[in-house]
Design a protein around this motif. Sequence first.
Motif, PDB file in Angstrom:
ATOM      1  N   ARG A 291      -9.307  -2.230   3.336  1.00 28.84           N
ATOM      2  CA  ARG A 291      -8.276  -1.831   4.302  1.00 28.84           C
ATOM      3  C   ARG A 291      -8.890  -1.310   5.601  1.00 28.84           C
ATOM      4  NH1 ARG A 291      -3.879   0.008  -0.333  1.00 28.84           N
ATOM      5  NH2 ARG A 291      -3.967  -2.051  -1.318  1.00 28.84           N
TER       6      ARG A 291
ATOM      7  N   ARG B 243      -8.154  15.175  -4.713  1.00 20.59           N
ATOM      8  CA  ARG B 243      -7.106  14.641  -3.852  1.00 20.59           C
ATOM      9  C   ARG B 243      -5.935  15.608  -3.861  1.00 20.59           C
ATOM     10  NH1 ARG B 243      -6.415   9.103  -6.855  1.00 20.59           N
ATOM     11  NH2 ARG B 243      -6.959  10.507  -8.551  1.00 20.59           N
ATOM     12  N   HIS B 244      -5.225  15.653  -2.759  1.00 18.91           N
ATOM     13  CA  HIS B 244      -4.033  16.482  -2.649  1.00 18.91           C
ATOM     14  C   HIS B 244      -4.318  17.969  -2.877  1.00 18.91           C
ATOM     15  CE1 HIS B 244      -2.593  12.467  -3.208  1.00 18.91           C
ATOM     16  NE2 HIS B 244      -2.801  12.475  -4.501  1.00 18.91           N
TER      17      HIS B 244
ATOM     18  N   GLU C 227       1.456   5.899  -4.129  1.00 19.60           N
ATOM     19  CA  GLU C 227       1.224   7.208  -3.504  1.00 19.60           C
ATOM     20  C   GLU C 227       1.231   7.071  -1.984  1.00 19.60           C
ATOM     21  OE1 GLU C 227      -1.017  10.317  -1.601  1.00 19.60           O
ATOM     22  OE2 GLU C 227      -1.972   8.404  -2.029  1.00 19.60           O
ATOM     23  N   ARG C 228       0.684   5.954  -1.486  1.00 26.12           N
ATOM     24  CA  ARG C 228       0.642   5.782  -0.028  1.00 26.12           C
ATOM     25  C   ARG C 228       2.018   5.423   0.537  1.00 26.12           C
ATOM     26  NH1 ARG C 228      -5.620   3.516   0.045  1.00 26.12           N
ATOM     27  NH2 ARG C 228      -6.361   5.413  -1.007  1.00 26.12           N
TER      28      ARG C 228
ATOM     29  N   THR D 181      -2.112   3.900  -6.520  1.00 23.16           N
ATOM     30  CA  THR D 181      -2.659   4.203  -5.193  1.00 23.16           C
ATOM     31  C   THR D 181      -1.689   3.738  -4.121  1.00 23.16           C
ATOM     32  OG1 THR D 181      -4.841   3.786  -6.116  1.00 23.16           O
ATOM     33  CG2 THR D 181      -4.702   3.981  -3.742  1.00 23.16           C
ATOM     34  N   ASP D 182      -1.173   2.513  -4.263  1.00 19.09           N
ATOM     35  CA  ASP D 182      -0.214   2.022  -3.274  1.00 19.09           C
ATOM     36  C   ASP D 182       1.096   2.809  -3.320  1.00 19.09           C
ATOM     37  OD1 ASP D 182      -1.205  -0.343  -1.661  1.00 19.09           O
ATOM     38  OD2 ASP D 182      -1.853  -0.943  -3.645  1.00 19.09           O
TER      39      ASP D 182
ATOM     40  N   GLU E 240       0.379  10.903  -9.672  1.00 21.73           N
ATOM     41  CA  GLU E 240      -0.718   9.960  -9.435  1.00 21.73           C
ATOM     42  C   GLU E 240      -1.984  10.407 -10.166  1.00 21.73           C
ATOM     43  OE1 GLU E 240      -2.577   9.806  -5.625  1.00 21.73           O
ATOM     44  OE2 GLU E 240      -3.648   7.960  -6.111  1.00 21.73           O
TER      45      GLU E 240
ATOM     46  N   ILE F 233     -14.763   2.350 -12.360  1.00 21.28           N
ATOM     47  CA  ILE F 233     -13.399   2.563 -11.867  1.00 21.28           C
ATOM     48  C   ILE F 233     -13.437   3.053 -10.411  1.00 21.28           C
ATOM     49  CG2 ILE F 233     -11.297   3.954 -12.126  1.00 21.28           C
ATOM     50  CD1 ILE F 233     -11.644   3.784 -15.141  1.00 21.28           C
TER      51      ILE F 233
ATOM     52  N   ILE G 157     -13.970   0.097  -8.168  1.00 22.49           N
ATOM     53  CA  ILE G 157     -12.718  -0.659  -8.030  1.00 22.49           C
ATOM     54  C   ILE G 157     -11.791  -0.014  -6.996  1.00 22.49           C
ATOM     55  CG2 ILE G 157     -10.565  -1.218  -9.261  1.00 22.49           C
ATOM     56  CD1 ILE G 157     -12.255  -1.896 -11.715  1.00 22.49           C
ATOM     57  N   LYS G 158     -11.787   1.333  -6.974  1.00 23.97           N
ATOM     58  CA  LYS G 158     -10.924   2.008  -6.005  1.00 23.97           C
ATOM     59  C   LYS G 158     -11.511   1.975  -4.605  1.00 23.97           C
ATOM     60  CE  LYS G 158      -8.933   5.273  -9.188  1.00 23.97           C
ATOM     61  NZ  LYS G 158      -7.865   6.209  -8.853  1.00 23.97           N
TER      62      LYS G 158
ATOM     63  N   THR H   6     -10.954  -1.138  -2.450  1.00 29.46           N
ATOM     64  CA  THR H   6      -9.626  -1.274  -1.849  1.00 29.46           C
ATOM     65  C   THR H   6      -9.597  -0.588  -0.484  1.00 29.46           C
ATOM     66  OG1 THR H   6      -8.725  -1.156  -4.080  1.00 29.46           O
ATOM     67  CG2 THR H   6      -7.163  -0.955  -2.286  1.00 29.46           C
TER      68      THR H   6
ATOM     69  N   ILE I 160      -3.879   1.606 -12.445  1.00 28.29           N
ATOM     70  CA  ILE I 160      -4.726   2.450 -11.592  1.00 28.29           C
ATOM     71  C   ILE I 160      -4.628   2.029 -10.124  1.00 28.29           C
ATOM     72  CG2 ILE I 160      -7.151   2.948 -11.039  1.00 28.29           C
ATOM     73  CD1 ILE I 160      -7.702   3.145 -14.035  1.00 28.29           C
ATOM     74  N   LYS I 161      -4.526   0.707  -9.901  1.00 33.19           N
ATOM     75  CA  LYS I 161      -4.423   0.240  -8.509  1.00 33.19           C
ATOM     76  C   LYS I 161      -3.032   0.452  -7.939  1.00 33.19           C
ATOM     77  CE  LYS I 161      -7.864  -3.351  -8.831  1.00 33.19           C
ATOM     78  NZ  LYS I 161      -8.295  -4.150  -7.704  1.00 33.19           N
TER      79      LYS I 161
ATOM     80  N   TYR J 235     -13.085  10.103  -3.795  1.00 34.96           N
ATOM     81  CA  TYR J 235     -13.475   9.402  -5.022  1.00 34.96           C
ATOM     82  C   TYR J 235     -14.914   9.757  -5.403  1.00 34.96           C
ATOM     83  CZ  TYR J 235      -9.332   6.393  -4.388  1.00 34.96           C
ATOM     84  OH  TYR J 235      -8.053   5.924  -4.240  1.00 34.96           O
TER      85      TYR J 235
END
Lengths: 239, 239
Positions: free
Chosen positions: A100, A223-224, B99-100, B96-97, B64, A89, A92-93, A96, B92-93, A212
């Motif tokens: 970007r 996070r956060h 949250e952004r 993320t978007d 999130e 997982i 996968i994150k 992304t 899960i994906k 991550y």
Amino acid sequence: MEMNTTQHTSHQYNQELDDARSKLMTMGGLVETQVTNAIKALLERDSDLGEKVAFSDYEINTLEVQIDEQCAEIIARRQPAASDLRLLITIIKVITDLERIGDEAEKIGRYAVEVSESATSGELHKSLRHLGDHVKNMLHDTLDALARLDVKLAMQVVSDDQNVDAEFDAISRQLFTRMLEDSRNIKDSLNVTWCARSLERVGDHCKNICEYVVYLVKGKDVRHTNLDKMREEVLGTNG
Amino acid sequence: MEMNTTQHTSHQYNQELDDARSKLMTMGGLVETQVTNAIKALLERDSDLGEKVAFSDYEINTLEVQIDEQCAEIIARRQPAASDLRLLITIIKVITDLERIGDEAEKIGRYAVEVSESATSGELHKSLRHLGDHVKNMLHDTLDALARLDVKLAMQVVSDDQNVDAEFDAISRQLFTRMLEDSRNIKDSLNVTWCARSLERVGDHCKNICEYVVYLVKGKDVRHTNLDKMREEVLGTNG
């Protein structure tokens, strides 16, 4: 016989995991090259290199899709144990954010082509070079932290992002002053501002990836969270 | 007895999936509110509302992390079938978007506080309102496409992102002209440029989410594909 099959399967399974990990690092390497070239194109006003960067994005995109499908397939077929699942997982994150970062490099490449004709003041050039070097190192450390699952290094990157933000703010102010001084500078300054913003975003994505990594290793979602609390929770120290 | 247990388990499992889905839509609703308020704060130069937006981001962040952990746990414990697995990975994906998008709303909120003192020309205000409305509709459609797994609507959002980009470019040109006309406009124009950029980025994230929806439903990865090819592959048409 049964055991052999299991061993065989488990061997194949490990190979599949290794393959996903190694594709991830290949992707990381490609992204690093793109960022390095983009910064070089910008600083040296090299429009050929800028164009090359702008058109090399597809390799990264192809790898992203491949890795994504590969990880989902491993999860579906192998029903991995909790720790392997968390790794998959995480991959996968991470891809992304890597993809970007590639997008930002592409943008810098395109702006580098636009600004290649104009001269920049020494001071601004120095600041840009500094920010570029900073972000390159940050990305390098991020990929290192990812390859070695190095939580300490990952935490360094997370806290370093504040410095990148501060450098970006300083450059913005320089560019603002430059625009005020002479309106003929406005167009070029805006383009340079977009480049600086893209560099700052690369820093953001590095931070995301490192968060991550911390989560993967420590099982704690940082996070956060503010930085002091994060250090305390993850490293067990107050400073 | 065995069967009852299975039914019981399967009932619980479905509830877990529903719960994840419903948390996702709650998160989407919060993000939509933030974006709507951020745009309102910017257009109406309402610094109080801008500040409220800048400080409401934590709810989204908390959700999130919760959804992320919940999905990973379902995958680990339930070893879901391929289609459910794809849904969970998509969630899960998507978060993320989302949250952004929340982050961009927060930024717009902060800039709205900065620019609340200055007057904007009618023309620019009109363009900004137009871009804001456009992006709000796009986000609304994105959440709809996600809730109903509506591929056609998702594809519309994906192709609509080009229009948002074009509107952003037009606003950039307007702001550039404004800076050239009077250097006293530069500071404010830069702040408005950042807001427009953030709105454009919200559009990008909507596009990302909709591409995930298409992938989830059609099993075809349409990221990094050009629009005509995408339409042909997904809808079986050429236009």
